[in-house]
Design a protein around this motif. Structure first.
Motif, mmCIF file in Angstrom:
data_model
loop_
_atom_site.group_PDB
_atom_site.id
_atom_site.type_symbol
_atom_site.label_atom_id
_atom_site.label_comp_id
_atom_site.label_asym_id
_atom_site.label_seq_id
_atom_site.Cartn_x
_atom_site.Cartn_y
_atom_site.Cartn_z
ATOM 1 N N VAL A 568 0.853 -1.187 0.000
ATOM 2 C CA VAL A 568 0.000 0.000 0.000
ATOM 3 C C VAL A 568 0.888 1.236 0.000
ATOM 4 O O VAL A 568 1.782 1.366 0.861
ATOM 5 N N TYR A 569 0.655 2.131 -0.944
ATOM 6 C CA TYR A 569 1.265 3.458 -0.942
ATOM 7 C C TYR A 569 0.154 4.468 -0.705
ATOM 8 O O TYR A 569 -0.813 4.540 -1.479
ATOM 9 N N SER A 570 0.292 5.250 0.365
ATOM 10 C CA SER A 570 -0.771 6.185 0.740
ATOM 11 C C SER A 570 -0.554 7.568 0.148
ATOM 12 O O SER A 570 -1.136 8.549 0.613
ATOM 13 N N PHE A 571 0.257 7.652 -0.865
ATOM 14 C CA PHE A 571 0.463 8.895 -1.611
ATOM 15 C C PHE A 571 0.621 8.508 -3.079
ATOM 16 O O PHE A 571 0.936 7.357 -3.398
ATOM 17 N N PRO A 572 0.398 9.435 -4.008
ATOM 18 C CA PRO A 572 0.490 9.090 -5.436
ATOM 19 C C PRO A 572 1.944 8.983 -5.874
ATOM 20 O O PRO A 572 2.601 9.981 -6.167
ATOM 21 N N ILE A 573 2.455 7.761 -5.933
ATOM 22 C CA ILE A 573 3.865 7.569 -6.272
ATOM 23 C C ILE A 573 4.174 8.076 -7.676
ATOM 24 O O ILE A 573 5.325 8.420 -7.978
ATOM 25 N N GLU A 574 3.152 8.149 -8.534
ATOM 26 C CA GLU A 574 3.374 8.623 -9.899
ATOM 27 C C GLU A 574 3.673 10.112 -9.962
ATOM 28 O O GLU A 574 4.092 10.627 -11.010
ATOM 29 N N PHE A 575 3.469 10.834 -8.843
ATOM 30 C CA PHE A 575 3.746 12.264 -8.815
ATOM 31 C C PHE A 575 5.205 12.570 -8.497
ATOM 32 O O PHE A 575 5.569 13.722 -8.319
ATOM 33 N N GLY A 576 6.026 11.551 -8.386
ATOM 34 C CA GLY A 576 7.455 11.793 -8.227
ATOM 35 C C GLY A 576 7.984 12.569 -9.419
ATOM 36 O O GLY A 576 7.640 12.297 -10.579
ATOM 37 N N VAL A 577 8.819 13.584 -9.136
ATOM 38 C CA VAL A 577 9.287 14.470 -10.204
ATOM 39 C C VAL A 577 10.070 13.708 -11.256
ATOM 40 O O VAL A 577 9.938 13.951 -12.458
ATOM 41 N N GLU A 578 10.871 12.745 -10.833
ATOM 42 C CA GLU A 578 11.680 11.983 -11.772
ATOM 43 C C GLU A 578 10.914 10.748 -12.232
ATOM 44 O O GLU A 578 10.607 9.865 -11.438
ATOM 45 N N SER A 579 10.594 10.697 -13.509
ATOM 46 C CA SER A 579 9.837 9.554 -14.022
ATOM 47 C C SER A 579 10.629 8.257 -13.881
ATOM 48 O O SER A 579 10.054 7.185 -13.655
ATOM 49 N N ALA A 580 11.960 8.343 -14.003
ATOM 50 C CA ALA A 580 12.771 7.136 -13.854
ATOM 51 C C ALA A 580 12.695 6.612 -12.428
ATOM 52 O O ALA A 580 12.728 5.397 -12.189
ATOM 53 N N GLU A 581 12.585 7.527 -11.451
ATOM 54 C CA GLU A 581 12.467 7.109 -10.055
ATOM 55 C C GLU A 581 11.134 6.404 -9.821
ATOM 56 O O GLU A 581 11.070 5.375 -9.138
ATOM 57 N N PHE A 582 10.046 6.951 -10.391
ATOM 58 C CA PHE A 582 8.733 6.298 -10.299
ATOM 59 C C PHE A 582 8.788 4.917 -10.933
ATOM 60 O O PHE A 582 8.311 3.928 -10.355
ATOM 61 N N ALA A 583 9.390 4.825 -12.121
ATOM 62 C CA ALA A 583 9.478 3.532 -12.796
ATOM 63 C C ALA A 583 10.287 2.543 -11.973
ATOM 64 O O ALA A 583 9.963 1.346 -11.914
ATOM 65 N N GLY A 584 11.334 3.043 -11.305
ATOM 66 C CA GLY A 584 12.147 2.151 -10.485
ATOM 67 C C GLY A 584 11.386 1.598 -9.298
ATOM 68 O O GLY A 584 11.486 0.407 -8.976
ATOM 69 N N LEU A 585 10.605 2.457 -8.603
ATOM 70 C CA LEU A 585 9.812 1.985 -7.469
ATOM 71 C C LEU A 585 8.715 1.035 -7.938
ATOM 72 O O LEU A 585 8.446 0.014 -7.283
ATOM 73 N N LEU A 586 8.073 1.353 -9.065
ATOM 74 C CA LEU A 586 7.044 0.478 -9.609
ATOM 75 C C LEU A 586 7.634 -0.885 -9.971
ATOM 76 O O LEU A 586 7.052 -1.942 -9.665
ATOM 77 N N ASP A 587 8.809 -0.871 -10.591
ATOM 78 C CA ASP A 587 9.447 -2.113 -11.010
ATOM 79 C C ASP A 587 9.811 -2.975 -9.800
ATOM 80 O O ASP A 587 9.533 -4.188 -9.770
ATOM 81 N N SER A 588 10.429 -2.361 -8.786
ATOM 82 C CA SER A 588 10.834 -3.147 -7.616
ATOM 83 C C SER A 588 9.618 -3.658 -6.850
ATOM 84 O O SER A 588 9.650 -4.763 -6.286
ATOM 85 N N SER A 589 8.530 -2.878 -6.837
ATOM 86 C CA SER A 589 7.302 -3.326 -6.176
ATOM 87 C C SER A 589 6.746 -4.557 -6.868
ATOM 88 O O SER A 589 6.371 -5.550 -6.221
ATOM 89 N N LEU A 590 6.695 -4.520 -8.198
ATOM 90 C CA LEU A 590 6.129 -5.638 -8.949
ATOM 91 C C LEU A 590 7.046 -6.855 -8.918
ATOM 92 O O LEU A 590 6.565 -7.995 -8.950
#
Length: 708
Positions: A568-590
């Motif tokens: 559970v992420y209680s904030f919009p992780i997609e709003f991270g300024v760096e798109s590569a950082e969002f993709a990295g967190l999404l990838d490691s989560s999955l």
């Protein structure tokens, strides 16, 4: 997303707005008595009864839009200070009404906030050529003649509430008594306006119901007023926000008499797109006069396809059903017709698409977010080369269990919203999509929603306990809902920089001693959003993933269950300024979620051919398979219309062992696993067990043998 309350927004409405509603269509029968029915059709309440007038049976219909108050504080005078003031205080209040059939208008009624002399009017038609026609329009006629005026005192609100509830007193204009005859309205005048003009002293003003009606649920506003003190000659409505979506109703109603009324069509199934290739369509049809009638389902495949007519089967409580088959890829259009001796009544047309399930995607993205950011997830997954199936709730008119529980899906990514896909407490009725069963069957879940708690009316700090969904399946114990509500690109004063917790299985690639994630900027394209991110802390079994750098509070939690994993992420992780950082967190989560593939490995137990279940008619509990079993088995059952369902296991002495389902469920075929454990998670002993399926009107039981 939650809204900030604006007590009054006055908004002008064009006089040529295209109608988007169907007249006889609705969704609810609220109350039935021996001598009357209260039916909600679209946005209007119809209080229907049969009375004997001059030895002749007449159907009376009291029509209104207001929500009945529970106490005097439910009333509101939103127009105070705007209406009935200035140099020309004789403003006019109107309501648009729609009849069920040609009839006579006999009474006009209202409740007033102040005293004065009202001059009543009835204008028809309110609709011509598919457009609104407001009073004063070129083809709108005033049908009240003579002197339709009457003095009214202010309504005493406190006197209307007794121990037995609301007993309203209406200021009434009796048309026959005052003008000599009722107003006859024919087929071309079934939509019309009723209203009154105030006197030179600005009275009587009218009460509103104090409830904000949602036009997406109940349809658009039907209560308007002039405001001469603002812009003379314009019609205004009271809304909560500038888009006019949330409106309030005047405390006004009328009484109508009909000689006859055709069958009233309600509750026609509003079906989402689906993976199923068969569905049962339900409708509720009421015949107020008790005449015999038939109900027909009209379906066609494709916009230009020929209609097929199916006689629908009757059920209890005025329901009718029919089952249809179709192929994957078909767009099915359907409506219902009901016919008695008074004529034929037709509902509005609806449609759904039968979709081919994906063959190579184990991830389902359910996008119900208010933020409109689903495209950021699909782009990130595309860039990562990860296969997925994307389901936008709005585009597909919802979602059904054949999609969520499709055997090919191992992991759900839920961007939650108004549909509240993911439950929160131990209340069974919350889990209408059987997410707990999905996880118990070995599935995984990633929930991203900064309004998850608020959607379930949870505000402020608190704690979950064992038995709550959030505790058992998400690993959340303590929380603080909406600690900050600022709106700015930086998200206000709450955390916008996140730190990774050392050793957690997901975000450990981010340095724990630095800004692990962020900054999170609460904007997308041209929109700014309130920061409603919640603080969440894990249970003993859960793990912190991310915490806020400023607050030190949890912003991400993960849980390894017996057969499932959740994040559970209680904030919009997609709003991270760096798109590569969002993709990295999404990838490691999955990646972490994907390490659990239990559901995919077990899918052959329920459906070896990897096809979705078909919806069928009937109430059936099938023999479990395998049987005997050790320790896992699958229990299949069919339900033929929406109902609260209980599926429970009992031992040979009749003692309860485990409840597998206790939820409201939609029509369909279900395959529910049992792992041979009791309600405390302890393995049950070898022996004979009974599985009982109940919808609280029917009960079916099978025998099962557990051999260890």
């Amino acid at each position: 997303m939650k809204r900030k309350l604006l007590l009054l927004v006055i908004q002008f409405l064009s006089t040529a707005t295209l109608l988007a509603t169907v007249r006889i269509s609705g969704y609810m029968v609220e109350k039935t008595e021996t001598d009357s029915k209260i039916v909600k059709i679209g946005r209007a309440y119809h209080h229907l009864s049969i009375k004997s007038i001059n030895s002749k049976a007449v159907i009376t219909d009291t029509i209104s839009y207001y929500r009945s108050p529970n106490n005097s504080s439910d009333y509101n005078d939103f127009l105070a200070g705007y209406q009935g003031v200035g140099s020309d205080p004789a403003d006019t209040c109107i309501n648009w009404f729609t009849l069920l059939a040609p009839g006579k208008v006999t009474k006009l009624m209202m409740q007033n906030a102040s005293a004065g002399t009202a001059r009543w009017s009835l204008w028809a038609p309110a609709v011509e050529g598919g457009s609104y026609q407001f009073p004063g329009g070129p083809n709108v006629q005033q049908l009240l003649t003579g002197t339709p005026t009457q003095y009214y005192g202010a309504t005493n609100l406190d006197q209307q509430f007794t121990e037995s509830g609301w007993t309203p007193e209406w200021n009434t204009f009796y048309i026959e008594e005052k003008l000599g005859s009722a107003i006859d309205l024919s087929d071309g005048q079934l939509d019309f306006w009723v209203g009154y003009a105030m006197d030179g002293n600005g009275g009587p003003t009218i009460w509103q119901d104090g409830v904000f009606h949602d036009e997406e649920i109940e349809g658009g506003c039907r209560s308007y007023t002039t405001l001469h003190n603002k812009i003379p000659g314009k019609w205004y409505l009271n809304t909560e926000s500038g888009d006019g979506r949330y409106w309030v109703a005047h405390m006004m109603q009328i009484e109508v008499q009909y000689e006859s009324v055709p069958p009233i069509i309600l509750d026609l199934s509003d079906l989402s797109d689906t993976f199923s290739e068969s569905r049962t369509i339900w409708v509720r049809v009421i015949e107020i006069e008790g005449e015999p009638f038939n109900v027909y389902l009209k379906i066609k495949t494709g916009r230009s396809g020929p209609y097929q007519t199916i006689l629908m089967e009757p059920e209890e409580d005025d329901y009718f059903w029919a089952t249809i088959d179709y192929d994957a890829g078909d767009t099915v259009y359907y409506h219902v017709e009901a016919q008695d001796s008074t004529g034929l009544q037709s509902s509005g047309e609806k449609s759904f698409v039968g979709l081919e399930p994906p063959q190579d995607a184990q991830i389902l993205i359910i996008d119900d977010s208010d933020l409109g950011t689903g495209s950021l997830y699909t782009k990130a997954l595309d860039d990562l080369g990860i296969s997925y199936f994307y389901w936008n709730i709005e585009n597909h008119n919802g979602i059904d269990t054949t999609v969520i529980h499709y055997d090919g899906f191992q992991t759900l990514i839920v961007l939650d919203g108004a549909y509240r896909i993911v439950p929160v407490t131990d209340i069974p009725e919350q889990d209408i999509y059987s997410i707990a069963n999905f996880l118990d069957s070995g599935g995984n879940l990633m929930l991203v929603d900064m309004d998850y708690l608020y959607r379930w009316n949870i505000i402020g700090p608190g704690s979950f306990a064992p038995g709550d969904f959030a505790y058992d399946y998400l690993g959340i114990e303590d929380y603080c809902s909406d600690p900050d509500d600022d709106i700015s690109i930086s998200g206000g004063s709450a955390d916008t920089l996140m730190l990774s917790i050392s050793g957690n299985p997901i975000s450990s690639q981010f340095p724990a001693e630095s800004s692990a994630y962020g900054p999170v900027r609460y904007s997308f394209e041209d929109d700014l959003f309130e920061n409603w991110a919640d603080f969440i802390e894990p249970t003993d079994e859960g793990r912190r993933v991310l915490i806020g750098q400023h607050s030190g509070n949890g912003m991400g939690v993960c849980l390894q269950g017996a057969n499932f994993r959740t994040i559970v992420y209680s904030f919009p992780i997609e709003f991270g300024v760096e798109s590569a950082e969002f993709a990295g967190l999404l990838d490691s989560s999955l990646q972490w979620l994907g390490e659990n593939d239990y559901r995919i490995r077990q899918s052959s137990v329920s459906q070896a051919d990897n096809k979705p279940s078909s919806l069928v008619k009937g109430f059936r509990l099938l023999q479990n398979y395998p049987n005997p079993f050790n320790p896992n088995t699958t229990i299949s059952f069919d339900i033929y219309h929406a109902a609260s369902v209980d599926l429970s296991i009992y031992d040979v002495n009749g003692a309860p062992v485990k409840t597998l389902i206790h939820n409201p469920m939609t029509p369909g075929n279900y395959n529910i696993p049992w792992d041979g454990t009791n309600s405390t998670g302890v393995q049950a002993a070898s022996g004979l067990y009974f599985c009982r399926l109940s919808n609280f009107t029917q009960v079916v039981t099978i025998k099962m043998i557990l051999l260890r």
